[in-house]
Design a protein around this motif. Structure first.
Motif, short mmCIF file in Angstrom:
data_model
loop_
_atom_site.label_atom_id
_atom_site.label_comp_id
_atom_site.label_asym_id
_atom_site.label_seq_id
_atom_site.Cartn_x
_atom_site.Cartn_y
_atom_site.Cartn_z
N UNK A 330 0.83 -1.20 0.00
CA UNK A 330 0.00 0.00 0.00
C UNK A 330 0.87 1.25 0.00
N UNK A 331 0.59 2.23 -0.92
CA UNK A 331 1.42 3.44 -0.98
C UNK A 331 1.34 4.30 0.28
N UNK A 332 0.31 4.12 1.09
CA UNK A 332 0.18 4.89 2.33
C UNK A 332 0.75 4.16 3.54
N UNK A 333 1.35 2.96 3.27
CA UNK A 333 2.00 2.25 4.36
C UNK A 333 1.08 1.37 5.17
N UNK A 334 -0.03 0.89 4.61
CA UNK A 334 -0.99 0.07 5.33
C UNK A 334 -0.83 -1.41 4.98
N UNK A 335 0.36 -1.84 4.70
CA UNK A 335 0.59 -3.25 4.43
C UNK A 335 0.28 -3.62 2.98
N UNK A 336 0.19 -4.92 2.71
CA UNK A 336 -0.07 -5.40 1.36
C UNK A 336 -1.57 -5.44 1.12
N UNK A 337 -2.01 -4.85 0.03
CA UNK A 337 -3.42 -4.76 -0.33
C UNK A 337 -3.62 -5.14 -1.80
N UNK A 338 -4.86 -5.51 -2.13
CA UNK A 338 -5.21 -5.82 -3.52
C UNK A 338 -5.44 -4.53 -4.29
N UNK A 339 -4.74 -4.37 -5.42
CA UNK A 339 -4.93 -3.22 -6.30
C UNK A 339 -5.75 -3.68 -7.50
N UNK A 340 -6.98 -3.21 -7.62
CA UNK A 340 -7.93 -3.74 -8.60
C UNK A 340 -7.92 -2.99 -9.93
N UNK A 341 -6.84 -2.30 -10.24
CA UNK A 341 -6.73 -1.60 -11.52
C UNK A 341 -5.27 -1.36 -11.85
N UNK A 342 -5.02 -0.43 -12.76
CA UNK A 342 -3.66 -0.01 -13.09
C UNK A 342 -3.59 1.51 -12.92
N UNK A 343 -2.39 1.99 -12.53
CA UNK A 343 -2.16 3.42 -12.36
C UNK A 343 -1.28 3.92 -13.49
N UNK A 344 -1.69 5.04 -14.10
CA UNK A 344 -0.97 5.65 -15.21
C UNK A 344 -0.67 7.10 -14.84
N UNK A 345 0.60 7.41 -14.63
CA UNK A 345 0.99 8.75 -14.21
C UNK A 345 1.31 9.60 -15.43
#
Length: 443
Positions: A330-345
């Motif tokens: 998790x980018x906020x430091x809350x452990x490992x989480x499921x990311x249900x999409x893709x991020x495009x910067x």
């Protein structure tokens, strides 16, 4: 670091990078900061590494942008050339079909003429037989008359002294018989001449029928070649579509059935081709043409389905992938989480585009997503676009692939400017890259 090692390093660098002093003067006193050669070397090396990293990253982004643009352009050119070729083949097929119809009409007309000539020839043959029968009767009568004439001559010789009127009467009968024979001979010659003319006309008609049949065979052969080219072209055009839907995890048969049930475009599905108006069974060419029309209808259904499935990128501007689909830290430091999409910067305010035709079902703020747009597509598919800076659509609005729906931003639970893009099928999150990669060879 031990002092003697630091001293040796500074002494070695002293010739290239002499010691520098940065003086800081205040109202009360003057201070200075000493910049040793090792410190200057570390600063220069760090600056060089940063500069080199900036140049390499910029080059990679430029190369990706140029390669993506050229690949899309080449694909569009190939698709345009294929569509032109398919249109030309369709027009050629239509022309050949018209030629086949006209050749069939000419062939039918020639057959009708031959039938008429055969009817006349049969009538002439019947007349000839009747004349031959009449001639046989006349010949029998003539033979009997000649015998009677000979008997009369014998009697005339024996009765030379009989009445002259009787002699004149026998001579007149002989003259009548001779005239009858001359008339019958003339009629027989005329009948034979007419029969010869009819036989010549029949031979010409047969030759014309053979020529028309040869022309029809040539047209049929050309039609078969055109049909083969069309079948190959349709097969080539359908293979990437089949692979595209299979790669996206979608059933082509289910998609086509769904599109066919809801198909309501202008003109409707292509109807079967019928060249016969007599109610007879369709010819092999008609059946083959109907099969081609069914395949073209299936290609159209594929294209309609492709427009309703999210198979393209939601961005046209430069960007980089910063997070993929799946379990992540998790980018906020809350452990490992499921990311249900893709991020495009990308750049702040970059236009975000709809990836398929559909209807906007949500356009507003949602926890975690920030400013969010949800679009409902056919076949139970939904796409989501999160962290937008501006929303450009309203709920209930129908959008098409490529329509602008918002601007890239940093709203919601985000660490920087980017687009969070999701694809869901029947409510379950799917990897968007599966759909994007599936459409790479088609769009």
């Amino acid at each position: 670091m031990p002092m003697h090692i630091a001293y040796r390093i500074n002494a070695a660098l002293e010739r290239i990078l002499p010691e520098q002093r940065l003086f800081l003067k205040s109202d009360r006193d003057t201070r200075f900061v000493r910049l040793r050669p090792a410190t200057q070397a570390v600063a220069i090396a760090g600056g060089g590494v940063m500069l080199l990293w900036t140049v390499v990253a910029t080059s990679i982004l430029l190369l990706d942008f140029v390669n993506a643009g050229s690949a899309r352009t080449q694909q569009q050119l190939r698709q345009a050339r294929f569509e032109e070729r398919l249109s030309a083949l369709s027009m050629d097929r239509d022309r050949r079909a018209d030629e086949a119809v006209r050749a069939q009409e000419r062939f039918n007309l020639a057959l009708a003429e031959v039938s008429k000539m055969q009817t006349r020839l049969l009538a002439s043959e019947d007349r000839r037989r009747e004349l031959e029968t009449g001639i046989e009767v006349i010949q029998a009568t003539l033979s009997r008359t000649i015998q009677e004439r000979d008997s009369a001559r014998t009697e005339l010789a024996a009765l030379q002294e009989t009445d002259a009127q009787d002699v004149v009467t026998a001579a007149e009968q002989a003259q009548d018989t001779a005239e009858t024979l001359a008339f019958l001979s003339t009629a027989l010659n005329e009948t034979a001449g007419e029969r010869d003319l009819m036989e010549g006309a029949a031979r010409d008609a047969v030759a014309k029928v053979d020529a028309v049949a040869a022309e029809r065979d040539a047209i049929l052969a050309r039609n078969a070649e055109i049909f083969a080219q069309l079948e190959d072209a349709i097969t080539v055009s359908m293979e990437p579509l089949d692979k595209m839907f299979a790669a996206a995890g979608l059933s082509p048969d289910s998609l086509l059935s769904s599109v066919r049930r809801g198909y309501s475009g202008q003109g409707g599905p292509l109807g079967p081709l019928s060249l016969s108006t007599s109610g007879a069974a369709p010819s092999p060419d008609e059946m083959r043409a109907n099969a081609l029309l069914d395949k073209l209808d299936e290609v159209n259904m594929y294209r309609i389905a492709a427009a309703k499935v999210p198979l393209v990128l939601p961005l046209k501007t430069s960007f980089r992938y910063t997070s993929g689909f799946g379990v992540r830290q998790d980018p906020k430091g809350w452990g490992r989480r499921m990311h249900e999409g893709v991020d495009m910067a990308g750049s702040y305010g970059s236009p975000v585009l709809a990836t398929a035709d559909g209807v906007v079902t949500y356009a507003g703020w949602e926890n975690g997503y920030g400013r969010l747009v949800k679009i409902k597509h056919d076949f139970g598919i939904e796409t989501r676009y999160g962290h937008l800076s501006q929303i450009r659509v309203d709920v209930g609005q129908r959008v098409s692939r490529g329509d602008k729906i918002g601007d890239m931003g940093n709203s919601g639970r985000s660490t920087g400017t980017h687009l969070h893009y999701e694809v869901r099928v029947n409510g379950a999150a799917k990897n968007p890259m599966t759909f994007i990669k599936a459409g790479t060879n088609v769009f």
